[in-house]
Scaffold this motif. Structure first.
Motif, PDB file in Angstrom:
ATOM      1  N   LEU A  57      61.919  32.240   0.355  1.00 44.57           N
ATOM      2  CA  LEU A  57      61.926  31.041   0.481  1.00 44.57           C
ATOM      3  C   LEU A  57      60.716  30.628  -0.385  1.00 44.57           C
ATOM      4  O   LEU A  57      60.924  29.601  -1.217  1.00 44.57           O
ATOM      5  CB  LEU A  57      61.591  30.405   1.978  1.00 44.57           C
ATOM      6  N   LEU A  58      59.751  31.226  -0.657  1.00 43.25           N
ATOM      7  CA  LEU A  58      58.439  30.902  -1.281  1.00 43.25           C
ATOM      8  C   LEU A  58      58.957  30.990  -2.794  1.00 43.25           C
ATOM      9  O   LEU A  58      58.667  30.184  -3.443  1.00 43.25           O
ATOM     10  CB  LEU A  58      57.198  31.705  -1.024  1.00 43.25           C
ATOM     11  N   ARG A  59      59.539  32.012  -3.075  1.00 41.23           N
ATOM     12  CA  ARG A  59      59.925  32.467  -4.497  1.00 41.23           C
ATOM     13  C   ARG A  59      61.178  31.249  -5.160  1.00 41.23           C
ATOM     14  O   ARG A  59      61.211  30.930  -5.980  1.00 41.23           O
ATOM     15  CB  ARG A  59      60.758  33.670  -4.566  1.00 41.23           C
ATOM     16  N   THR A  60      61.804  30.801  -4.011  1.00 46.92           N
ATOM     17  CA  THR A  60      62.790  30.046  -4.481  1.00 46.92           C
ATOM     18  C   THR A  60      62.268  28.507  -4.775  1.00 46.92           C
ATOM     19  O   THR A  60      62.555  27.886  -5.678  1.00 46.92           O
ATOM     20  CB  THR A  60      63.767  29.736  -3.313  1.00 46.92           C
ATOM     21  N   TYR A  61      61.114  28.085  -3.857  1.00 50.40           N
ATOM     22  CA  TYR A  61      60.454  27.104  -3.817  1.00 50.40           C
ATOM     23  C   TYR A  61      59.636  27.026  -5.254  1.00 50.40           C
ATOM     24  O   TYR A  61      59.846  26.037  -5.945  1.00 50.40           O
ATOM     25  CB  TYR A  61      59.699  26.855  -2.839  1.00 50.40           C
ATOM     26  N   ASP A  62      58.903  27.986  -5.552  1.00 50.08           N
ATOM     27  CA  ASP A  62      58.633  28.255  -6.822  1.00 50.08           C
ATOM     28  C   ASP A  62      59.545  28.231  -8.094  1.00 50.08           C
ATOM     29  O   ASP A  62      59.095  27.456  -9.228  1.00 50.08           O
ATOM     30  CB  ASP A  62      57.864  29.494  -7.364  1.00 50.08           C
ATOM     31  N   ALA A  63      60.886  28.428  -7.882  1.00 51.78           N
ATOM     32  CA  ALA A  63      61.671  28.545  -9.099  1.00 51.78           C
ATOM     33  C   ALA A  63      62.313  27.133  -9.388  1.00 51.78           C
ATOM     34  O   ALA A  63      62.949  27.025 -10.316  1.00 51.78           O
ATOM     35  CB  ALA A  63      62.667  29.525  -8.768  1.00 51.78           C
ATOM     36  N   VAL A  64      62.083  26.161  -8.356  1.00 53.57           N
ATOM     37  CA  VAL A  64      62.616  24.943  -8.661  1.00 53.57           C
ATOM     38  C   VAL A  64      61.763  24.078  -9.310  1.00 53.57           C
ATOM     39  O   VAL A  64      60.407  24.064  -9.130  1.00 53.57           O
ATOM     40  CB  VAL A  64      62.920  24.301  -7.062  1.00 53.57           C
ATOM     41  N   PRO A  65      62.259  23.697 -10.583  1.00 53.49           N
ATOM     42  CA  PRO A  65      61.212  22.899 -11.191  1.00 53.49           C
ATOM     43  C   PRO A  65      60.743  21.496 -10.992  1.00 53.49           C
ATOM     44  O   PRO A  65      61.506  20.724 -10.167  1.00 53.49           O
ATOM     45  CB  PRO A  65      62.097  22.412 -12.676  1.00 53.49           C
ATOM     46  N   ALA A  66      59.473  21.206 -11.134  1.00 54.19           N
ATOM     47  CA  ALA A  66      59.023  20.063 -10.656  1.00 54.19           C
ATOM     48  C   ALA A  66      59.517  18.723 -11.320  1.00 54.19           C
ATOM     49  O   ALA A  66      59.812  18.986 -12.711  1.00 54.19           O
ATOM     50  CB  ALA A  66      57.401  20.005 -10.383  1.00 54.19           C
ATOM     51  N   PRO A  67      59.763  17.586 -11.093  1.00 52.45           N
ATOM     52  CA  PRO A  67      59.519  17.132  -9.524  1.00 52.45           C
ATOM     53  C   PRO A  67      60.463  17.596  -8.640  1.00 52.45           C
ATOM     54  O   PRO A  67      61.670  17.791  -8.918  1.00 52.45           O
ATOM     55  CB  PRO A  67      59.236  15.682  -9.335  1.00 52.45           C
ATOM     56  N   LYS A  68      60.081  18.430  -7.482  1.00 51.32           N
ATOM     57  CA  LYS A  68      61.121  18.740  -6.574  1.00 51.32           C
ATOM     58  C   LYS A  68      61.100  18.021  -5.003  1.00 51.32           C
ATOM     59  O   LYS A  68      59.788  17.697  -4.819  1.00 51.32           O
ATOM     60  CB  LYS A  68      61.119  20.262  -6.460  1.00 51.32           C
ATOM     61  N   TRP A  69      62.022  18.051  -4.357  1.00 52.91           N
ATOM     62  CA  TRP A  69      61.989  17.787  -2.985  1.00 52.91           C
ATOM     63  C   TRP A  69      62.443  18.726  -1.991  1.00 52.91           C
ATOM     64  O   TRP A  69      63.420  19.579  -2.493  1.00 52.91           O
ATOM     65  CB  TRP A  69      62.663  16.322  -2.863  1.00 52.91           C
ATOM     66  N   VAL A  70      61.762  18.721  -0.970  1.00 55.34           N
ATOM     67  CA  VAL A  70      62.186  19.791   0.193  1.00 55.34           C
ATOM     68  C   VAL A  70      62.669  19.037   1.175  1.00 55.34           C
ATOM     69  O   VAL A  70      62.029  18.192   1.641  1.00 55.34           O
ATOM     70  CB  VAL A  70      60.999  20.598   0.469  1.00 55.34           C
ATOM     71  N   VAL A  71      63.957  19.475   1.574  1.00 57.41           N
ATOM     72  CA  VAL A  71      64.495  18.695   2.913  1.00 57.41           C
ATOM     73  C   VAL A  71      64.773  19.847   3.819  1.00 57.41           C
ATOM     74  O   VAL A  71      65.468  20.775   3.481  1.00 57.41           O
ATOM     75  CB  VAL A  71      65.802  18.116   2.300  1.00 57.41           C
ATOM     76  N   ALA A  72      64.233  19.826   5.094  1.00 58.65           N
ATOM     77  CA  ALA A  72      64.311  20.520   6.162  1.00 58.65           C
ATOM     78  C   ALA A  72      65.534  20.179   7.142  1.00 58.65           C
ATOM     79  O   ALA A  72      65.500  18.959   7.606  1.00 58.65           O
ATOM     80  CB  ALA A  72      62.974  20.690   7.119  1.00 58.65           C
ATOM     81  N   VAL A  73      66.499  20.964   7.421  1.00 58.87           N
ATOM     82  CA  VAL A  73      67.569  20.467   7.792  1.00 58.87           C
ATOM     83  C   VAL A  73      67.676  21.215   9.624  1.00 58.87           C
ATOM     84  O   VAL A  73      67.627  22.316   9.711  1.00 58.87           O
ATOM     85  CB  VAL A  73      68.618  20.772   7.124  1.00 58.87           C
ATOM     86  N   GLY A  74      67.568  20.263  10.545  1.00 57.87           N
ATOM     87  CA  GLY A  74      68.008  21.093  12.006  1.00 57.87           C
ATOM     88  C   GLY A  74      66.640  20.967  12.645  1.00 57.87           C
ATOM     89  O   GLY A  74      65.366  21.106  12.264  1.00 57.87           O
ATOM     90  N   GLY A  75      66.967  21.178  14.070  1.00 54.70           N
ATOM     91  CA  GLY A  75      65.745  21.112  14.979  1.00 54.70           C
ATOM     92  C   GLY A  75      64.675  22.543  14.593  1.00 54.70           C
ATOM     93  O   GLY A  75      63.432  22.456  14.598  1.00 54.70           O
ATOM     94  N   CYS A  76      65.395  23.714  14.328  1.00 51.76           N
ATOM     95  CA  CYS A  76      64.652  24.989  13.987  1.00 51.76           C
ATOM     96  C   CYS A  76      63.692  24.755  12.808  1.00 51.76           C
ATOM     97  O   CYS A  76      62.820  25.476  12.764  1.00 51.76           O
ATOM     98  CB  CYS A  76      65.742  25.933  13.770  1.00 51.76           C
ATOM     99  N   ALA A  77      64.350  24.287  11.824  1.00 56.42           N
ATOM    100  CA  ALA A  77      63.473  23.853  10.617  1.00 56.42           C
ATOM    101  C   ALA A  77      62.469  23.185  10.612  1.00 56.42           C
ATOM    102  O   ALA A  77      61.601  23.040   9.921  1.00 56.42           O
ATOM    103  CB  ALA A  77      64.477  23.182   9.401  1.00 56.42           C
ATOM    104  N   LEU A  78      62.329  22.107  11.823  1.00 58.07           N
ATOM    105  CA  LEU A  78      61.301  21.266  12.053  1.00 58.07           C
ATOM    106  C   LEU A  78      60.172  22.056  12.814  1.00 58.07           C
ATOM    107  O   LEU A  78      58.971  22.021  12.096  1.00 58.07           O
ATOM    108  CB  LEU A  78      61.571  20.190  12.701  1.00 58.07           C
TER     109      LEU A  78
END
Ligand code: SF4
Length: 172
Positions: A103-124
């Motif tokens: 997850l960290l590597r994928t986050y770093d690979a998304v170019p800025a500006p970027k948004w992270v959307v957490a989906v579902g109760g488990c992600a919260l």
């Protein structure tokens, strides 16, 4: 055996009745998301999805956005294979420890500006997996989250409402 087969011919199915489709509402919502994306980005919205240890329930609803009924690509919402092509990183699951690095590597690979959307109760907050020795108890423990879409799992319509809220919230 014969009795069982005979009964199964007349027994009603155990599955729940499917919700009646509301084509107009879905079209209106998806059109609004596509329009908001074009206003904000000047083009389509690209989403990279990461399953960080979900039960796959959230994935089924996310995948439904691309099925023949919702077909959100016609409104300008695209799910992309590479994080380098994404505007939004959509994450499901509580973030199991063996998915944390990915997850960290994928986050770093998304170019800025970027948004992270957490989906579902488990992600919260880990949801039904909270407190497990194998989980990080939510996406925010690993990467910064811009929006949480609640539900277990959230329906495609709720997902579209979440994306619309994201684009209008950050559209200023
Ligand atoms: S929120 Fe519900 S459907 Fe989604 S991964 Fe967790 S348990 Fe599964």
């Amino acid at each position: 055996m014969r009795k069982l087969l005979f009964e199964s011919l007349f027994r009603r199915p155990f599955t729940e009745q499917a919700p009646s489709p509301d084509d107009a509402a879905v079209t209106e919502l998806a059109t609004a998301v596509g329009r908001a994306a074009r206003r904000r980005l000047g083009r389509s919205l690209s989403i990279r999805e990461v399953d960080a240890g979900s039960c796959s329930g959230c994935e089924l609803e996310i995948h439904a956005l691309n099925n023949a009924y919702y077909d959100v690509e016609r409104f300008g919402l695209r799910f992309v294979a590479s994080p380098r092509h994404a505007d939004v990183l959509m994450v499901t699951g509580p973030v199991t420890l063996n998915m944390r690095e990915a997850l960290l590597r994928t986050y770093d690979a998304v170019p800025a500006p970027k948004w992270v959307v957490a989906v579902g109760g488990c992600a919260l907050n880990g949801g039904i997996f909270a407190g497990s020795y194998a989980c990080a108890d939510g996406v925010a423990s690993t990467v910064p989250v811009d929006l949480h879409i609640p539900g277990c799992p959230p329906s495609p319509t709720v997902l579209l409402k979440g994306l619309l809220a994201l684009l209008t919230k950050t559209g200023g």
